[in-house]
Design an enzyme around this catalytic site. Sequence first.
Site, PDB file in Angstrom:
ATOM      1  CG  HIS A 136      -1.643   1.250   1.545  1.00 47.80           C
ATOM      2  ND1 HIS A 136      -3.151   1.349   0.990  1.00 47.80           N
ATOM      3  CD2 HIS A 136      -1.370   2.375   1.983  1.00 47.80           C
ATOM      4  CE1 HIS A 136      -3.459   2.397   1.435  1.00 47.80           C
ATOM      5  NE2 HIS A 136      -2.420   3.295   1.816  1.00 47.80           N
ATOM      6  CD  GLU A 137       1.851   3.448   3.514  1.00 48.16           C
ATOM      7  OE1 GLU A 137       2.098   4.451   3.167  1.00 48.16           O
ATOM      8  OE2 GLU A 137       0.876   3.240   4.258  1.00 48.16           O
ATOM      9  CG  HIS A 140       0.294   6.019  -0.874  1.00 45.52           C
ATOM     10  ND1 HIS A 140      -0.758   6.454  -1.320  1.00 45.52           N
ATOM     11  CD2 HIS A 140      -0.017   5.619   0.500  1.00 45.52           C
ATOM     12  CE1 HIS A 140      -1.702   6.275  -0.369  1.00 45.52           C
ATOM     13  NE2 HIS A 140      -1.448   5.765   0.515  1.00 45.52           N
ATOM     14  CD  GLU A 199      -4.752   6.733   2.212  1.00 44.60           C
ATOM     15  OE1 GLU A 199      -4.411   5.317   2.283  1.00 44.60           O
ATOM     16  OE2 GLU A 199      -3.951   7.323   2.526  1.00 44.60           O
TER      17      GLU A 199
END
Length: 270
Positions: A136-137, A140, A199
């Site tokens: 997930h990070e 980004h 997100e």
Amino acid sequence: MRNAQLKMRMILVGTILFALYFGAALVLASMFPGIGLVPILLLALVVLPVAQYKIGKWLTLRGAEPLPEDRQYQHIHQMTESLSEDMGLEKPKLMIKDMGVPNAFATGRKGAGVVCVSPQLVQLLDRDELEGVIAHELAHLNNRDTVMMVLGQSVGLIVSYAVFFLLRDDNNFFVAYAASIAAQMLTLIFVMAISRYREYVADADAKRYTGNGEPLARALEKISRGAEQGEAKMNDSASALCILSVDRSALKRIFATHPPTEKRLQRLRE
């Protein structure tokens, strides 16, 4: 960046923020006519954004330390390297920071990014759940939305200062102050338009690269429960970048930087 809708939103919001920033620079230039318009515009549009980005990144990472590559954390380095290769990214710098609660965030730009985890997160999550969080990070950083978040918050401050000085005089100090707060909130609304959507995109990217959304969904549930048992030690800059917001104040819920966790879980498990 793979998500065209996120890219278009970032372009639109970035254009609006630039216009607000440019307007603030013109206001400040009109207040200091002796300096001249060109120097102030160069300062406001070139020097200050770079300085704000550097300071914002420093504030977010204050207190963080490089994540050791010893046996305790070796698996985190390995999964980060593997996921980075799959996403076509350079492996970001890994750091660890006591956030008071289990959480993680990414900051910096693609090619020079940082992924930071809390020791509480590492202790709480299973390996596949931690992999979902790391993915997930990394998403980004791959989508370049972390830079927009850091600069967006800084633009809000500059715009609010410009409005305050424009309206301030001996008779309407409180009017100027209220208007500056309103201007900052207006700017934050545009930033939130990116923040909440990014997100969902990062969740979807993590699900695609790990092959399963369930581990990340379980991680979000554990992080949410863990946040209720501890006290967060993060400033607003770091909190907005975290995988899960742990601020439950009424004002923060109204101006939430993250979508509802229940909706994120539903999408991950579809």
